[in-house]
Design a protein around this motif. Structure first.
Motif, short mmCIF file in Angstrom:
data_model
loop_
_atom_site.label_atom_id
_atom_site.label_comp_id
_atom_site.label_asym_id
_atom_site.label_seq_id
_atom_site.Cartn_x
_atom_site.Cartn_y
_atom_site.Cartn_z
N VAL A 163 3.74 0.80 -18.92
CA VAL A 163 2.63 1.00 -18.25
C VAL A 163 3.24 1.85 -17.11
CG1 VAL A 163 0.81 -0.10 -16.67
CG2 VAL A 163 1.35 -0.84 -19.02
N GLU A 164 2.66 2.71 -16.37
CA GLU A 164 3.18 3.24 -15.23
C GLU A 164 2.06 3.33 -14.17
OE1 GLU A 164 4.99 7.56 -13.68
OE2 GLU A 164 4.53 7.48 -15.62
N ASP A 165 2.42 2.71 -13.04
CA ASP A 165 1.56 2.50 -11.97
C ASP A 165 1.57 3.89 -10.96
OD1 ASP A 165 -0.54 1.26 -10.53
OD2 ASP A 165 0.81 -0.18 -9.54
N THR A 236 9.63 12.04 -17.67
CA THR A 236 8.72 12.42 -16.60
C THR A 236 8.15 11.13 -16.12
OG1 THR A 236 7.02 12.16 -18.70
CG2 THR A 236 8.02 14.31 -18.29
N TRP A 237 8.43 9.89 -16.67
CA TRP A 237 8.03 8.61 -16.13
C TRP A 237 8.65 8.15 -14.72
CZ3 TRP A 237 8.34 5.53 -21.30
CH2 TRP A 237 7.29 6.12 -22.10
N ASP A 238 8.14 7.67 -13.80
CA ASP A 238 8.68 7.16 -12.47
C ASP A 238 9.07 5.67 -12.96
OD1 ASP A 238 9.53 6.16 -9.92
OD2 ASP A 238 7.72 6.79 -9.25
N ILE A 239 10.65 5.54 -13.03
CA ILE A 239 10.93 4.07 -13.37
C ILE A 239 10.62 3.15 -12.33
CG2 ILE A 239 13.29 4.42 -12.49
CD1 ILE A 239 14.17 2.99 -14.96
N THR A 240 10.49 3.54 -11.16
CA THR A 240 10.39 2.48 -9.90
C THR A 240 8.75 1.94 -10.33
OG1 THR A 240 9.58 4.18 -8.34
CG2 THR A 240 11.76 3.64 -8.61
N GLN A 241 8.07 2.70 -10.75
CA GLN A 241 6.56 2.39 -11.33
C GLN A 241 6.34 1.72 -12.66
OE1 GLN A 241 4.39 1.87 -8.97
NE2 GLN A 241 5.63 3.05 -7.24
N LEU A 242 7.33 1.38 -13.59
CA LEU A 242 7.20 1.06 -14.63
C LEU A 242 7.12 -0.28 -14.70
CD1 LEU A 242 9.47 3.41 -17.11
CD2 LEU A 242 6.96 3.54 -16.61
N THR A 265 3.74 -9.69 -18.30
CA THR A 265 4.04 -8.52 -17.70
C THR A 265 5.24 -8.67 -17.01
OG1 THR A 265 3.49 -6.54 -16.56
CG2 THR A 265 2.75 -8.62 -15.58
N LEU A 266 6.03 -7.64 -17.01
CA LEU A 266 7.37 -7.85 -16.10
C LEU A 266 7.77 -6.29 -15.75
CD1 LEU A 266 10.35 -9.32 -15.59
CD2 LEU A 266 10.98 -8.09 -17.73
N ASP A 267 8.10 -6.13 -14.38
CA ASP A 267 8.59 -4.70 -13.65
C ASP A 267 9.88 -4.49 -14.21
OD1 ASP A 267 6.26 -4.72 -12.30
OD2 ASP A 267 7.05 -5.37 -10.48
N VAL A 268 9.94 -3.29 -14.78
CA VAL A 268 11.35 -2.91 -15.18
C VAL A 268 12.36 -2.99 -13.96
CG1 VAL A 268 12.51 -0.85 -15.96
CG2 VAL A 268 10.28 -1.36 -16.90
N ASN A 320 13.11 -15.66 -6.23
CA ASN A 320 11.69 -15.07 -6.25
C ASN A 320 10.67 -15.80 -7.13
OD1 ASN A 320 13.69 -12.72 -6.17
ND2 ASN A 320 11.61 -11.70 -5.37
N ALA A 321 9.37 -16.07 -6.73
CA ALA A 321 8.48 -16.41 -7.69
C ALA A 321 8.15 -15.64 -8.97
CB ALA A 321 7.03 -16.78 -6.99
N LEU A 322 7.41 -16.27 -9.79
CA LEU A 322 7.26 -15.61 -10.89
C LEU A 322 6.43 -14.38 -10.94
CD1 LEU A 322 7.10 -15.95 -14.26
CD2 LEU A 322 5.05 -17.22 -14.03
N ASP A 323 5.52 -14.40 -9.96
CA ASP A 323 4.73 -12.90 -9.73
C ASP A 323 5.61 -12.03 -8.78
OD1 ASP A 323 4.67 -14.16 -7.14
OD2 ASP A 323 2.67 -14.10 -6.95
N GLY A 324 6.98 -12.40 -8.55
CA GLY A 324 7.91 -11.28 -8.05
C GLY A 324 8.00 -11.56 -6.36
N ARG A 325 7.07 -12.64 -5.88
CA ARG A 325 6.86 -12.81 -4.42
C ARG A 325 8.31 -13.27 -3.95
NH1 ARG A 325 5.97 -17.40 -2.36
NH2 ARG A 325 5.06 -18.25 -4.25
N LEU A 326 8.77 -12.82 -2.85
CA LEU A 326 10.09 -13.24 -2.34
C LEU A 326 9.99 -14.76 -1.61
CD1 LEU A 326 13.36 -12.78 -1.60
CD2 LEU A 326 12.04 -11.70 0.68
N VAL A 327 10.99 -15.63 -2.21
CA VAL A 327 10.61 -17.06 -1.64
C VAL A 327 11.93 -17.26 -0.78
CG1 VAL A 327 11.08 -19.45 -2.28
CG2 VAL A 327 9.90 -17.83 -3.81
#
Length: 373
Positions: A163-165, A236-242, A265-268, A320-327
């Motif tokens: 998925v690309e955001d 063509t995909w933006d890896i920072t948004q994958l 889901t997991l950010d690349v 980091n938390a499971l959702d990526g939030r910086l702890v």
């Protein structure tokens, strides 16, 4: 050839399933199209869901426009006859519905999401390991499923979606341009450079999952399965948004019964906020040796983190938390070559956390299970 974005993600496996047993996530598919004048209203509901629900994974399924892929075209043919501005929730048919497509109004979507989220998780899903080699742009990722229910004579399958955001460059037809008070009033028709959220770029298991990826039709409570996928990141995909979306889904002859059991889901690339910018991840042809370990795991208290580099370099070590939030920022700054040890406390809440070791030459991530604190 200069190497970019060398990324190795290794998530430490644990047999502790305390958190996963109670975690149900839901797949929300937004069937949409850039040619659809009502779809801007659907995008508002989609974004509102993503903002309000931590346990909902949203995917934009484009039909009949430049972002359509063979998989998304088939989803439209099966579930909406090619129509758009409708939603699917786990491809699940609720008791009060004859068919599964749901209209684009937020209140309707939220009510059905709440109903689906209240159902028990029959399987826990996690990313077990991911490796990305920028020289070849190849990604290898493993999914792990832990079952909490029994299934007899069932065809269950893994799937992996890319998925690309925040895709721009595709104008969006807008019937609300003259609708005073609407969010897209006077936004233009079409809206130029409309931001298309979480667009499905590739489905490695197609729409119905990878056949044989769970190679048994009898599953018992407590069974665990792992399946590995490999794909190449399109230039063509933006890896920072994958991001990657893992699924466990049911396959049956009746397509109205091919629902999703669970999703993750997991950010690349890891979420680092503004602490390190993505363009700092530039590698020489021969990457540096990096190592990361966390002990104990699972843990009820302090965690000992050990990192190793073979030369001086700037690093960022975070919890980091499971959702990526910086702890917590455990370490930020230059480190000498060698092995370095740090001790940190997890938050006073049981669950899954990640230690991320970021450098300008690579990334390592490991999962920690906190059982109590």
């Amino acid at each position: 050839m200069r190497t970019y974005w060398f990324y190795v993600l290794c998530l430490l496996f644990t047999t502790t399933i305390l958190q996963a047993q109670t975690t149900k996530k839901v797949l929300l598919e937004d069937l949409t199209g850039a040619w659809c004048g009502l779809c801007p209203a659907g995008s508002i509901s989609f974004n509102e869901v993503l903002a309000n629900y931590d346990n909902v994974v949203g995917v934009g399924v484009h039909i009949g426009d430049a972002m359509e892929i063979p998989s998304t075209a088939e989803i439209g043919n099966v579930y909406s006859g090619g129509g758009v501005n409708v939603f699917l929730i786990d491809r699940y048919t609720f008791d009060d519905m004859n068919v599964m497509p749901i209209n684009f109004h937020y209140e309707t979507i939220a009510a059905k999401l709440n109903e689906r989220l209240a159902m028990p998780a029959q399987v826990g899903l996690s990313f077990d390991e991911l490796q990305y080699d920028a020289a070849t742009r190849n990604v290898t990722v493993s999914l792990q499923a832990n079952f909490y229910d029994s299934f007899i004579d069932s065809d269950l399958r893994f799937n992996l979606w890319i998925v690309e955001d925040s895709i721009q460059g595709y104008n969006q037809v807008n019937y609300f341009n003259t609708d005073n008070g609407h969010l897209y009033y006077e936004a233009g028709n079409p809206i130029e450079n409309f931001v298309h959220r979480r667009v499905l770029r590739k489905a490695l298991g197609g729409n119905w999952g990878t056949e044989g990826s769970i190679a048994t039709n009898v599953i018992n409570n407590g069974d665990t399965f792992i399946h590995t996928y490999t794909f190449t990141v399109d230039e063509t995909w933006d890896i920072t948004q994958l991001s990657l979306v893992g699924l466990v889904q049911v396959y049956k002859a009746d397509d109205q019964e091919r629902h999703i059991l669970n999703v993750e889901t997991l950010d690349v690339l890891p979420n680092t906020g503004n602490l390190l910018t993505h363009n700092q991840f530039v590698l020489p042809d021969n990457s540096t040796r990096l190592a990361l370990s966390v002990i104990p795991n699972p843990t009820e208290g302090p965690v000992n983190i050990e990192i190793t580099t073979d030369k001086v370099m700037p690093v960022l070590l975070t919890l980091n938390a499971l959702d990526g939030r910086l702890v917590e920022i455990v370490k930020q700054g230059n480190l000498m070559a060698g092995t370095h040890r740090f001790t940190t406390l997890l938050p006073k809440q049981e669950g899954v956390y990640f230690v991320r070791f970021l450098t300008n030459e690579g990334v390592l991530v490991k999962k920690i299970m906190c059982t109590a604190n």
